[in-house]
Structures are given as structure tokens and as C-alpha cells.
Design a protein around this motif. Sequence first.
Motif, short mmCIF file in Angstrom:
data_model
loop_
_atom_site.label_atom_id
_atom_site.label_comp_id
_atom_site.label_asym_id
_atom_site.label_seq_id
_atom_site.Cartn_x
_atom_site.Cartn_y
_atom_site.Cartn_z
N TYR A 53 0.88 -1.17 0.00
CA TYR A 53 0.00 0.00 0.00
C TYR A 53 0.92 1.22 0.00
O TYR A 53 1.53 1.54 1.01
N GLY A 54 1.06 1.84 -1.16
CA GLY A 54 2.04 2.92 -1.29
C GLY A 54 3.43 2.36 -1.05
O GLY A 54 3.82 1.37 -1.67
N ASP A 55 4.15 2.94 -0.09
CA ASP A 55 5.50 2.45 0.22
C ASP A 55 5.51 1.52 1.43
O ASP A 55 6.56 1.13 1.91
N LYS A 56 4.34 1.15 1.91
CA LYS A 56 4.23 0.29 3.09
C LYS A 56 3.86 -1.14 2.70
O LYS A 56 3.18 -1.36 1.72
N ILE A 57 4.31 -2.09 3.51
CA ILE A 57 3.87 -3.47 3.38
C ILE A 57 2.94 -3.73 4.56
O ILE A 57 3.33 -3.60 5.72
N ILE A 58 1.69 -4.06 4.24
CA ILE A 58 0.64 -4.19 5.25
C ILE A 58 0.30 -5.67 5.45
O ILE A 58 0.05 -6.37 4.47
N PRO A 59 0.26 -6.14 6.68
CA PRO A 59 -0.14 -7.54 6.90
C PRO A 59 -1.63 -7.72 6.62
O PRO A 59 -2.42 -6.80 6.83
N THR A 60 -2.00 -8.90 6.15
CA THR A 60 -3.42 -9.18 5.92
C THR A 60 -4.07 -9.62 7.23
O THR A 60 -3.40 -10.05 8.17
N LEU A 61 -5.39 -9.56 7.26
CA LEU A 61 -6.14 -9.98 8.44
C LEU A 61 -5.94 -11.46 8.74
O LEU A 61 -5.86 -11.87 9.89
N LYS A 62 -5.85 -12.27 7.69
CA LYS A 62 -5.65 -13.72 7.89
C LYS A 62 -4.30 -13.98 8.55
O LYS A 62 -4.19 -14.84 9.43
N ALA A 63 -3.27 -13.26 8.17
CA ALA A 63 -1.96 -13.41 8.82
C ALA A 63 -2.00 -12.87 10.25
O ALA A 63 -1.43 -13.48 11.16
N LEU A 64 -2.68 -11.76 10.45
CA LEU A 64 -2.78 -11.15 11.78
C LEU A 64 -3.57 -12.02 12.75
O LEU A 64 -3.31 -11.99 13.96
N SER A 65 -4.52 -12.79 12.24
CA SER A 65 -5.35 -13.61 13.12
C SER A 65 -4.55 -14.75 13.76
O SER A 65 -5.00 -15.37 14.72
N LYS A 66 -3.33 -14.99 13.27
CA LYS A 66 -2.49 -16.08 13.78
C LYS A 66 -1.45 -15.61 14.79
O LYS A 66 -0.64 -16.40 15.26
N VAL A 67 -1.42 -14.30 15.09
CA VAL A 67 -0.42 -13.75 16.00
C VAL A 67 -1.07 -12.93 17.11
O VAL A 67 -2.20 -12.47 16.97
N GLU A 68 -0.34 -12.72 18.18
CA GLU A 68 -0.77 -11.87 19.29
C GLU A 68 -0.53 -10.42 18.89
O GLU A 68 0.58 -10.06 18.46
N ILE A 69 -1.53 -9.57 19.04
CA ILE A 69 -1.39 -8.16 18.67
C ILE A 69 -1.31 -7.35 19.95
O ILE A 69 -2.28 -7.26 20.70
N ASP A 70 -0.13 -6.77 20.19
CA ASP A 70 0.05 -6.02 21.42
C ASP A 70 0.53 -4.58 21.20
O ASP A 70 0.80 -3.86 22.14
N LYS A 71 0.64 -4.18 19.92
CA LYS A 71 0.98 -2.79 19.61
C LYS A 71 0.37 -2.41 18.27
O LYS A 71 0.03 -3.27 17.46
N GLY A 72 0.20 -1.11 18.07
CA GLY A 72 -0.36 -0.63 16.81
C GLY A 72 -1.81 -0.99 16.61
O GLY A 72 -2.27 -1.16 15.49
N PHE A 73 -2.58 -1.09 17.69
CA PHE A 73 -3.98 -1.52 17.61
C PHE A 73 -4.94 -0.43 18.08
O PHE A 73 -4.56 0.47 18.83
N ALA A 74 -6.16 -0.55 17.62
CA ALA A 74 -7.28 0.23 18.14
C ALA A 74 -8.43 -0.76 18.35
O ALA A 74 -8.63 -1.65 17.52
N ILE A 75 -9.13 -0.61 19.45
CA ILE A 75 -10.26 -1.50 19.75
C ILE A 75 -11.54 -0.71 19.57
O ILE A 75 -11.67 0.40 20.09
N VAL A 76 -12.48 -1.29 18.81
CA VAL A 76 -13.75 -0.61 18.53
C VAL A 76 -14.91 -1.34 19.21
O VAL A 76 -14.83 -2.54 19.46
N ASP A 77 -15.97 -0.57 19.48
CA ASP A 77 -17.15 -1.18 20.08
C ASP A 77 -17.87 -2.05 19.06
O ASP A 77 -17.64 -1.93 17.85
#
Length: 154
Positions: A53-77
Motif C-alpha cells: 500500500y504505497g510504500d508500506k507493506i501491510i499484513p493481511t487480516l488472515k496473517a494477523l489472526s495467527k499472532v498476538e497483537i500487542d501494539k499498533g492496535f485500536a479497539i472498537v465497540d
Amino acid sequence: MEVKKRHYLSKKDIKNIKKELSFIELPKKNVELVVTDKYELILVENEPVAFKYGDKIIPTLKALSKVEIDKGFAIVDMGAIKHLINGADVMAPGIVDADEDIKEGDVVIVLDEKNKKPICVGIALMSGEEMKRENKGKAIKNIHYVGDDIWNFK
């Protein structure tokens, strides 16, 4: 989505991608780059693990669902989810918590409040502190969500 080019990445390219996606396991070989009419996808065993995405490499949701996310997150209602999975941007009033280290322009992983599962990935339009504090305005530009073309790529 129409595939225009597809090829395996070199070990050097894989090493560079690993630096940007250090929290996702990538093999040393058999990583593919697929260029479509909309995206450049990085595949492992025919599954998209990231996209450009532009000059960034963005992880997909399927890849993210397999790891613990402890930074760079926002939680929505839970009320925000139906809008986000239809591609809507994340509005500040729907955010119940966020990593305060997020800066404008950073990649943000949006999690649902109940299960803490990733539902979309976006680009921060304000800092993490502002996301927690503000009661109006767009906070995150939604660039990849459950059910979009990347999610459904075969």
C-alpha cells in the motif's frame, strides 16, 4: 481481481519483507508476489500474508489472526463492526481503546471489543492518544477488511 503477474521472491526480497513484518512468520523461500489489477499481494502457500500500500507493506487480516497483537492496535465497540466490514473508515467515537504510541500515518490493526480479533487494517489519521480522547471525526482510513478482495483472494 485479475492476476497480471506472479513470481517467487528472491531470498533478499524475503529478508527485506521480514524486517517490516517481523511479527509474522515467513519461510526462507517459496514466497510469491502476485500483481493484480488492484493490489500487489505477498503469498505464502497461496494465502495472502501481506500487500503493498504505497510504500508500506501491510499484513493481511488472515496473517494477523495467527499472532498476538500487542501494539499498533485500536479497539472498537461492537456497533462499529457492521460498518467496518462494509469498508467504512473508523470513526473516533467508536474507539474504546488504542495504543497510545500510534502516530498519524502509522498502520493500525482494528480489533473488536469482545473477542479482540482483527476486523480491519488501516492508516491512522490521528494519534493513538487522540483516538482515545476525541468524540468526533475519522480516526483510521480503512484499507483492508473482512470480506474485501484481499480477504477473498484465491
